[in-house]
Design a protein around this motif. Structure first.
Motif, PDB file in Angstrom:
ATOM      1  N   LYS A  71       2.111   6.395  -6.975  1.00 33.18           N
ATOM      2  CA  LYS A  71       1.862   6.768  -5.579  1.00 33.18           C
ATOM      3  C   LYS A  71       2.951   6.187  -4.669  1.00 33.18           C
ATOM      4  O   LYS A  71       3.405   6.847  -3.728  1.00 33.18           O
ATOM      5  N   GLY A 119       0.821  -1.204   0.000  1.00 37.69           N
ATOM      6  CA  GLY A 119       0.000   0.000   0.000  1.00 37.69           C
ATOM      7  C   GLY A 119       0.855   1.253   0.000  1.00 37.69           C
ATOM      8  O   GLY A 119       2.048   1.218   0.350  1.00 37.69           O
ATOM      9  N   ALA A 120       0.225   2.366  -0.416  1.00 43.03           N
ATOM     10  CA  ALA A 120       0.934   3.653  -0.420  1.00 43.03           C
ATOM     11  C   ALA A 120      -0.036   4.778  -0.066  1.00 43.03           C
ATOM     12  O   ALA A 120       0.148   5.918  -0.480  1.00 43.03           O
ATOM     13  N   GLY A 121      -1.070   4.455   0.707  1.00 43.12           N
ATOM     14  CA  GLY A 121      -2.020   5.468   1.178  1.00 43.12           C
ATOM     15  C   GLY A 121      -1.509   6.099   2.463  1.00 43.12           C
ATOM     16  O   GLY A 121      -0.323   5.960   2.821  1.00 43.12           O
ATOM     17  N   GLY A 122      -2.409   6.777   3.174  1.00 42.81           N
ATOM     18  CA  GLY A 122      -2.026   7.477   4.403  1.00 42.81           C
ATOM     19  C   GLY A 122      -1.426   6.533   5.440  1.00 42.81           C
ATOM     20  O   GLY A 122      -0.410   6.854   6.071  1.00 42.81           O
ATOM     21  N   ALA A 123      -2.029   5.368   5.611  1.00 43.64           N
ATOM     22  CA  ALA A 123      -1.544   4.427   6.623  1.00 43.64           C
ATOM     23  C   ALA A 123      -0.157   3.908   6.236  1.00 43.64           C
ATOM     24  O   ALA A 123       0.764   3.872   7.058  1.00 43.64           O
ATOM     25  N   ALA A 124       0.008   3.535   4.967  1.00 44.44           N
ATOM     26  CA  ALA A 124       1.289   2.984   4.501  1.00 44.44           C
ATOM     27  C   ALA A 124       2.411   4.018   4.638  1.00 44.44           C
ATOM     28  O   ALA A 124       3.558   3.675   4.968  1.00 44.44           O
ATOM     29  N   ASN A 139       2.745  -0.996  -4.315  1.00 45.47           N
ATOM     30  CA  ASN A 139       1.394  -0.449  -4.465  1.00 45.47           C
ATOM     31  C   ASN A 139       0.846  -0.759  -5.844  1.00 45.47           C
ATOM     32  O   ASN A 139       1.596  -0.924  -6.802  1.00 45.47           O
ATOM     33  N   ARG A 140      -0.492  -0.858  -5.898  1.00 47.89           N
ATOM     34  CA  ARG A 140      -1.153  -1.100  -7.189  1.00 47.89           C
ATOM     35  C   ARG A 140      -0.800   0.031  -8.154  1.00 47.89           C
ATOM     36  O   ARG A 140      -0.438  -0.210  -9.306  1.00 47.89           O
ATOM     37  N   THR A 141      -0.865   1.265  -7.664  1.00 40.95           N
ATOM     38  CA  THR A 141      -0.534   2.420  -8.497  1.00 40.95           C
ATOM     39  C   THR A 141       0.914   2.806  -8.204  1.00 40.95           C
ATOM     40  O   THR A 141       1.216   3.356  -7.147  1.00 40.95           O
ATOM     41  N   ALA A 163      -0.871  -2.679   4.573  1.00 41.10           N
ATOM     42  CA  ALA A 163      -1.413  -1.355   4.891  1.00 41.10           C
ATOM     43  C   ALA A 163      -2.384  -0.866   3.816  1.00 41.10           C
ATOM     44  O   ALA A 163      -2.617   0.331   3.683  1.00 41.10           O
ATOM     45  N   THR A 164      -2.968  -1.790   3.042  1.00 43.83           N
ATOM     46  CA  THR A 164      -4.044  -1.384   2.136  1.00 43.83           C
ATOM     47  C   THR A 164      -5.377  -1.640   2.842  1.00 43.83           C
ATOM     48  O   THR A 164      -5.419  -2.233   3.919  1.00 43.83           O
ATOM     49  N   SER A 165      -6.459  -1.196   2.197  1.00 41.15           N
ATOM     50  CA  SER A 165      -7.785  -1.434   2.775  1.00 41.15           C
ATOM     51  C   SER A 165      -8.366  -2.769   2.294  1.00 41.15           C
ATOM     52  O   SER A 165      -9.505  -3.106   2.617  1.00 41.15           O
ATOM     53  N   VAL A 166      -7.586  -3.522   1.527  1.00 43.59           N
ATOM     54  CA  VAL A 166      -8.102  -4.779   0.957  1.00 43.59           C
ATOM     55  C   VAL A 166      -8.178  -5.861   2.041  1.00 43.59           C
ATOM     56  O   VAL A 166      -7.200  -6.116   2.740  1.00 43.59           O
ATOM     57  N   VAL A 212      -4.600  -8.541  -1.080  1.00 42.06           N
ATOM     58  CA  VAL A 212      -4.033  -7.745  -2.168  1.00 42.06           C
ATOM     59  C   VAL A 212      -3.132  -8.609  -3.067  1.00 42.06           C
ATOM     60  O   VAL A 212      -3.026  -8.373  -4.268  1.00 42.06           O
TER      61      VAL A 212
END
Ligand code: ATR
Length: 292
Positions: free
Chosen positions: A161, A132-137, A156-158, A200-203, A213
């Motif tokens: 990011k 993951g690469a969002g806020g949590a990651a 990360n998927r994207t 750390a993704t929401s998956v 993920v």
């Protein structure tokens, strides 16, 4: 709970929604255990109301606040001071009352570290995969870099990011250990060593409990320990896949516990005994219906 009277200090959680929060269990149990005259309540703040809520809480002499989704970044504009690390992370989850207003901290990151320590998970010198690469990651990446990880692959998927987060963390901390990758390229991870993997993704979050993920069993052969930030369900698909491949796996409830414990410590200027933290953890598990 102790009798509420004219001296009772009030703390609370601002966010939206707040109805399913576990934080009152953490803080009210600690206050009760210590005989401290403090109560903690959920406070839902509607869109557009954050600034008024923070100013109002200060005017009402509230002792401390936690901040949750969707306000962890936006709240920074309403503070009179901010901890250096929270500033770098760009997210605040704890407000501490000062003479001039609230000062912001991020206890999520240190909460994760303390949760890992309590499970004897080592970060220092370790090869780590963050999914993951969002806020949590992003907060996890900071924690790993600060705590001296060997190398950190941020998948990360994207991809772009992951690249943004990696270059930011490397630059801010003056290191070069966060390496961005596309999730689909997991088979290109250097294969000699086994990794600590932090999900750390929401998956996989309830109700999508069958999702992970990465589902390829070959990936999980590379993992000695899996830590999922998700705690609902308490046994995520990611955790099951780690365990099926022979690794040990943990859910994120202890991270939630310790982010609360650290906030409580900041508000009251104390150190919470491990025994008391574990008592709270027992209550949280009970509230979640978790048996292990
Ligand atoms: P948070 O603040 O909780 O980290 P977020 O910032 O919305 O939430 O980040 C969600 C993360 O989960 C992202 O890394 C996202 O990947 P993208 O950046 O590619 O969107 C990841 N994520 C969400 N759904 C996903 C899916 N179905 N497959 C892979 N990754 C997913």
């Amino acid at each position: 709970m102790r009798q509420i009277d004219g001296y009772t200090k009030t703390c609370g959680l601002i966010g939206n929604p707040v109805e399913h929060t576990m934080s009152p269990v953490i803080h009210n149990t600690l206050a009760q255990r210590e005989g401290r005259n403090l109560v903690y309540v959920p406070l839902r703040v509607e869109k557009g109301g954050l600034k008024a809520a923070v100013e109002g809480a200060y005017a009402l002499n509230m002792f401390g606040l936690n901040v949750t989704v969707p306000y962890k970044s936006e709240v920074i504009d309403s503070l009179t001071g901010i901890d250096e690390m929270a500033q770098k992370i760009g997210a605040v989850n704890t407000l501490v009352r000062t003479e001039t207003g609230f000062r912001g901290y991020n206890t999520d990151m240190m909460g994760l570290y303390r949760a890992m320590c309590s499970e004897n998970i080592v970060i220092e010198g370790e090869d780590i995969i963050i999914l993951g690469a969002g806020g949590a990651a992003r907060a996890v990446a900071y924690m790993c870099a600060i705590k001296g990880a060997g190398s950190v692959y941020l998948l990360n998927r994207t991809l772009h990011k992951a690249e943004l987060v990696a270059s930011e963390v490397n630059q801010v901390l003056g290191v070069d250990i966060i390496k961005p990758m596309k999730i689909a390229d997991y088979d290109k991870l250097p294969g000699e060593k086994k990794y600590l993997a932090i999900q750390a993704t929401s998956v996989g979050l309830y109700p999508d409990v069958e999702d992970a993920v990465i589902t390829d069993k070959d990936f999980y052969e590379k993992i000695h320990t899996g830590f999922d930030l998700i705690y609902k369900p308490a046994n995520t698909k990611f955790m099951m896949l780690v365990k099926e491949a022979g690794g040990q796996a943990f859910h994120g409830l202890k991270m939630l516990l310790y982010q609360g414990v650290i906030a409580y410590e900041l508000w009251n200027n104390i150190t919470v005994e491990e025994e008391d933290a574990l008592l709270v953890y027992g209550k949280m598990k009970e509230a979640m219906g978790i048996e292990e």
